[in-house]
Scaffold this motif. Structure first.
Motif: not given
Lengths: 66, 187
Positions: A9-10, A13, A16-17, A20, A46, A49-50, A53-54, A56-57, A60-61, B75, B82-83
């Motif tokens: 999942l990590s 995402i 995917f990030s 995008s 942007f 931020g991304i 957040l990556i 941070l993800n 936490f993983l 998260s 965010w996206q």
């Protein structure tokens, strides 16, 4: 098994990030006005931020797995 | 990037009224901050243990700390929202109408992989009409501006722009100057 799902999942995402992010950057580089000074600021917000957040993800993983 | 022609000057750049963006962003930003608040809550508050039916359903969950699992999931959602927020902002920012001394340029995003860039020289403009309807557009002074053009050019519509009457004046002024310059060139 759950650990593998979380890792998958990590990765999904993050990919995917990145896709995008590439699309958003492409649109701004291709269609924004060359003289527009705000584009750089918008893309920087942007981008940072991304990245945060990556991270941070991922944090936490790692926290969940170990 | 959109580059201007030689001796081309920008008179005005128009985007939809900021209230339109704010209304579009409101639910997305609300969910984003709700997730952030929930994450902060999860970080500092003690959590009850997993219910028995969950442990029976997936006993391997006991290997992980419930707090970590929830924070990881949140998260994950945070990154998605965010996206979504930035795709909305990109769509707003790049849907623009640029009035220069030679033409009106329109860029529009129609889906993630489809964008239209079109322009109409001022001498092709035949008529401009303004359409303001509804309570919010009337109070906040925004509306649609339609430009009817001659020849193969389609109708240009400035959607939900602020001060459409002022924009109309700017276009007519730019048109007058453009036609004057054309006459000078011919002479």
């Amino acid at each position: 098994m759950i650990a593998l799902i979380l890792i998958f999942l990590s990765i999904a995402i993050i990919v995917f990030s990145l896709i995008s992010a590439i699309i958003i950057f492409y649109h701004f580089k291709r269609f924004a006005l060359s003289a527009d000074q705000n584009v750089k600021k918008i893309l920087n917000v942007f981008k940072f931020g991304i990245i945060i957040l990556i991270l941070l993800n991922l944090f936490f993983l790692i926290l969940t797995l170990f | 990037m959109i580059t201007l022609r030689k001796n081309e000057k920008i008179y005005l750049i128009k985007r939809r009224h900021p209230i339109v963006l704010r209304l579009e962003l409101l639910p997305e930003v609300f969910i984003f901050f709700a997730i952030l608040v929930l994450m902060t809550f999860l970080l500092f508050m003690p959590l009850p243990s997993l219910p028995e039916w969950v442990i029976e359903f997936a006993p391997s969950l006991l290997e992980f700390e419930i707090r970590g699992l929830l924070l990881f999931s949140l998260s994950f959602l945070l990154l998605i929202f965010w996206q979504v927020i930035w795709l909305t902002i990109t769509n707003y920012y790049l849907d623009s109408w640029i009035i220069t001394n030679k033409r009106t340029i329109h860029t529009e995003l129609r889906g993630l992989f489809s964008r239209i860039v079109s322009s109409v020289p001022h001498d092709r403009i035949q008529d401009i009409t303004i359409d303001v309807h509804g309570i919010l557009p009337t109070v906040l002074h925004f509306g649609d501006l339609h430009i009817q053009t001659a020849g193969e050019f389609r109708e240009f519509i400035f959607r939900q722009i602020p001060d459409p009457y002022k924009t109309k004046e700017v276009i007519f002024e730019a048109r007058r100057e453009f036609l004057k310059a054309l006459k000078k060139e011919d002479a």
